[in-house]
Design an enzyme around this catalytic site. Structure first.
Site, PDB file in Angstrom:
ATOM      1  N   SER A 192      13.735  10.784 -26.623  1.00 57.94           N
ATOM      2  CA  SER A 192      13.751   9.410 -26.113  1.00 57.94           C
ATOM      3  C   SER A 192      14.687   8.504 -26.912  1.00 57.94           C
ATOM      4  O   SER A 192      15.007   8.760 -28.064  1.00 57.94           O
ATOM      5  CB  SER A 192      12.341   8.815 -26.163  1.00 57.94           C
ATOM      6  OG  SER A 192      11.414   9.673 -25.542  1.00 57.94           O
TER       7      SER A 192
HETATM    8  N1  SAH Z   1       8.365  12.918 -27.453  1.00 52.56           N
HETATM    9  C1  SAH Z   1       9.570  13.684 -27.243  1.00 52.56           C
HETATM   10  C2  SAH Z   1      10.195  13.370 -25.875  1.00 52.56           C
HETATM   11  C3  SAH Z   1      10.210  14.608 -25.084  1.00 52.56           C
HETATM   12  S1  SAH Z   1      10.627  14.469 -23.384  1.00 52.56           S
HETATM   13  C4  SAH Z   1      10.556  13.494 -28.376  1.00 52.56           C
HETATM   14  O1  SAH Z   1      10.322  12.649 -29.244  1.00 52.56           O
HETATM   15  O2  SAH Z   1      11.560  14.222 -28.427  1.00 52.56           O
HETATM   16  C5  SAH Z   1       9.065  14.864 -22.650  1.00 52.56           C
HETATM   17  C6  SAH Z   1       8.474  16.196 -23.008  1.00 52.56           C
HETATM   18  O3  SAH Z   1       7.249  16.321 -22.293  1.00 52.56           O
HETATM   19  C7  SAH Z   1       9.315  17.411 -22.635  1.00 52.56           C
HETATM   20  O4  SAH Z   1       9.531  18.197 -23.760  1.00 52.56           O
HETATM   21  C8  SAH Z   1       8.458  18.129 -21.604  1.00 52.56           C
HETATM   22  O5  SAH Z   1       8.586  19.533 -21.646  1.00 52.56           O
HETATM   23  C9  SAH Z   1       7.074  17.682 -21.981  1.00 52.56           C
HETATM   24  N2  SAH Z   1       6.074  17.803 -20.922  1.00 52.56           N
HETATM   25  C10 SAH Z   1       6.195  17.526 -19.593  1.00 52.56           C
HETATM   26  N3  SAH Z   1       5.043  17.762 -18.945  1.00 52.56           N
HETATM   27  C11 SAH Z   1       4.142  18.211 -19.878  1.00 52.56           C
HETATM   28  C12 SAH Z   1       2.793  18.631 -19.828  1.00 52.56           C
HETATM   29  N4  SAH Z   1       2.079  18.653 -18.689  1.00 52.56           N
HETATM   30  N5  SAH Z   1       2.205  19.012 -20.971  1.00 52.56           N
HETATM   31  C13 SAH Z   1       2.881  19.010 -22.147  1.00 52.56           C
HETATM   32  N6  SAH Z   1       4.176  18.624 -22.260  1.00 52.56           N
HETATM   33  C14 SAH Z   1       4.797  18.232 -21.133  1.00 52.56           C
END
Ligand code: SAH
Length: 220
Positions: A67
Site C-alpha cells: 500500500s
Molecule cells: N498489508 C499489505 C498489503 C497487501 S495487498 C502490505 O503492507 O504489503 C492485500 C493482500 O491481501 C494481498 O497480499 C492479498 O493476497 C491478501 N488477501 C486478499 N484476500 C485475502 C484473504 N481472504 N485472506 C487473506 N489475505 C487475503
C-alpha cells in the site's frame, strides 16, 4: 563506506516521506516515527527499490501491492491503537503494514492467502528482528477464532461488505478499519466500532485496494 552512504541516503528519503505525510495531515507521532524508522526498501520488490520512499503503492509478487505510505499512515492513525493492544491484520502482503502496527501495539496477528508472500514477509520479520508478529496462511475472511477477540482489526484488501466474522472477533468497544466497495471501483475506508448490540460504522476516505478474495490461494 558504500553501505553507510546507502543508509544515509535512506534516512534522508525516509525523513522526506515523513514530512510529506505530515503535510498531508498525518499527525500521530507514533505512526510518523514508525514510518520514518522502518526501511520500506526492505519490503518492496528489488525492481522498485528506487521508488521505496515515494508515496505510492508498488507491485509485489502474486499480482498484489504494497500500500501507499499515506494510506498506511492514515489507516494506522485512524485505528487509535494502544500499546497494549492485540491487533489482527488481514492481507499480510509484503509485511510492511504488519511491521508498522507491531511497532505501536503489543502483538500483531496477520493472515495471508498466498504462501509465497507469507514466506517472504516472515523472512523480513526475522531479518529485521520483529518478534511480536504471528502469521497464518489462510482465509482472512474467517478471521482467527482461536486468538479472538481482538482490540483492533485492519483489513488491507477491499471487501464487498463488512466481513461479519471479523466484526464478531472484535472486543466490545474495539475498532476495525476495512476498505469496502466493488473491485476496481470506488471503495471507502470504513471504521467499524463493535458495540454490545452490534456495530456502528463511519466512512473515512476513498481508496483503491486489491480485492479480498475468499478462500486460501490455489496458486502458491
Ligand atoms: N498489508 C499489505 C498489503 C497487501 S495487498 C502490505 O503492507 O504489503 C492485500 C493482500 O491481501 C494481498 O497480499 C492479498 O493476497 C491478501 N488477501 C486478499 N484476500 C485475502 C484473504 N481472504 N485472506 C487473506 N489475505 C487475503
Amino acid at each position: 563506506m558504500a553501505e553507510e552512504d546507502g543508509e544515509h541516503e535512506r534516512n534522508i528519503f525516509a525523513a522526506r516521506l515523513t514530512m510529506a505525510l505530515r503535510a498531508q495531515g498525518v499527525r500521530d507521532l507514533k505512526v510518523l516515527q514508525a514510518i520514518e524508522t522502518l526501511p520500506r526498501s526492505e519490503f518492496v520488490d528489488p525492481a522498485y527499490v528506487a521508488y521505496a520512499y515515494d508515496d505510492r503503492s508498488l507491485p509485489i509478487e502474486c499480482g498484489q501491492t504494497i500500500s501507499q505510505p499515506y494510506v498506511v499512515a492514515f489507516m494506522t492513525a485512524q485505528l487509535r491503537i494502544g500499546d497494549r493492544d492485540k491487533v489482527l491484520e488481514i492481507g499480510t502482503g509484503s509485511g510492511y503494514q504488519a511491521a508498522i502496527l507491531s511497532r505501536i501495539c503489543r502483538r500483531v496477528y496477520t493472515i495471508e492467502r498466498y504462501r509465497t508472500l507469507l514466506r517472504e514477509a516472515e523472512a523480513r520479520f526475522e531479518r529485521l528482528g520483529f518478534s511480536n508478529i504471528t502469521t497464518m496462511l489462510g482465509d482472512g475472511l474467517k478471521g482467527w477464532p482461536s486468538q479472538a477477540p481482538f482490540d483492533r482489526i485492519m483489513v488491507t484488501a477491499a471487501a464487498e461488505e463488512i466481513p461479519p466474522h471479523l466484526v464478531e472477533q472484535l472486543k466490545v468497544g474495539g475498532l476495525m478499519i476495512v476498505p469496502v466497495g466493488p473491485v476496481g471501483g470506488i471503495q471507502h475506508l470504513i471504521r467499524v466500532e463493535r458495540t454490545e448490540e452490534g456495530f456502528t460504522e463511519e466512512r473515512l476516505l476513498a481508496v483503491r485496494f486489491v480485492p479480498l478474495v475468499p478462500g486460501k490461494a490455489e496458486q502458491l
